[in-house]
Design a protein around this motif. Sequence first.
Motif, PDB file in Angstrom:
ATOM      1  N   LYS A 210       0.813  -1.223   0.000  1.00 48.38           N
ATOM      2  CA  LYS A 210       0.000   0.000   0.000  1.00 48.38           C
ATOM      3  C   LYS A 210       0.847   1.275   0.000  1.00 48.38           C
ATOM      4  O   LYS A 210       0.361   2.340   0.367  1.00 48.38           O
ATOM      5  N   GLU A 211       2.104   1.162  -0.435  1.00 45.80           N
ATOM      6  CA  GLU A 211       2.982   2.324  -0.346  1.00 45.80           C
ATOM      7  C   GLU A 211       2.472   3.504  -1.163  1.00 45.80           C
ATOM      8  O   GLU A 211       2.483   4.648  -0.696  1.00 45.80           O
ATOM      9  N   ALA A 212       2.013   3.259  -2.367  1.00 51.92           N
ATOM     10  CA  ALA A 212       1.493   4.354  -3.200  1.00 51.92           C
ATOM     11  C   ALA A 212       0.287   5.002  -2.542  1.00 51.92           C
ATOM     12  O   ALA A 212       0.132   6.233  -2.544  1.00 51.92           O
ATOM     13  N   GLU A 213      -0.555   4.172  -1.945  1.00 50.66           N
ATOM     14  CA  GLU A 213      -1.736   4.674  -1.251  1.00 50.66           C
ATOM     15  C   GLU A 213      -1.338   5.504  -0.031  1.00 50.66           C
ATOM     16  O   GLU A 213      -1.932   6.553   0.246  1.00 50.66           O
ATOM     17  N   ALA A 214      -0.326   5.026   0.690  1.00 51.64           N
ATOM     18  CA  ALA A 214       0.152   5.753   1.866  1.00 51.64           C
ATOM     19  C   ALA A 214       0.709   7.120   1.476  1.00 51.64           C
ATOM     20  O   ALA A 214       0.409   8.138   2.112  1.00 51.64           O
ATOM     21  N   LYS A 215       1.494   7.154   0.420  1.00 51.55           N
ATOM     22  CA  LYS A 215       2.074   8.422  -0.030  1.00 51.55           C
ATOM     23  C   LYS A 215       0.994   9.373  -0.533  1.00 51.55           C
ATOM     24  O   LYS A 215       1.075  10.586  -0.317  1.00 51.55           O
TER      25      LYS A 215
END
Length: 264
Positions: A210-215
């Motif tokens: 979920k890194e893109a979502e977190a950013k």
Amino acid sequence: MKTIGYAAHSADAKLVPYHFERRELRPNDVAIDIQFCGVCHSDLHTVNGDWGPQPYPLVPGHEIVGVVSAAGPEVTAYKEGDRVAVGCMVDSCQECDQCHQHEEQYCRNGMTPTYGAPDRISGEITQGGYSRHIVVREELVLRIPDNLDLSRSAPILCAGITTFSPLRTWDVGEGTRVGVIGLGGLGHMAVKLATAMGAEVTVISRSTKKEAEAKASGARGILASTDRQAMQAAANAFDLIIDTVPVKHDLTSTRRYWMSMARW
């Protein structure tokens, strides 16, 4: 006041239309035409009986936003047409030390939940926001700013305050390093609020999926709790960690590397 909502009639029943009566306005009451109501997993737990027997039929919903339709003669803070909101409480004694400190959730005489509890005066069971109207004591009504979209405001009444409270309690601000465990409903809210307060935010999750979502929500990235080296490198990396995971989970690895943090 006649109204309609969606109620569960038993723990294994689906929500169905339900006609019922809201109480008549008391002098300090505010009547609200509900525009939107968020769906919180607590609503599902309650109507499913996961937290014990419930007084069915039961209308859930405690993330309520709407417009004032009427106000009792002693109401001073609100008038017809005001944009308002209601959370998980609709009454408290307003006389004890906790209520005087705006901590109505700790009312010495017991606060009244938005649904599924006896009204403090009449004894009738309170019904929640999955309905067209609600009547609430003035002190438990909140104002919605004019520049805030009503259709996006409802989650603030539960997920919002749940994560805002620790951020405010621990004086999160510019330069504070905040870790948020989990990126679900509360996690997203914690990331956005902490970022808005000026904090440097990192999401802690089992993987970086979920890194893109977190950013996109404002975090600088994800720290994978399954990555031992990354966890070791992050020792003492946070001033505050907010754990939003709603089920029991192993905190051993997290605690091992951050036992010396000032604010665990």
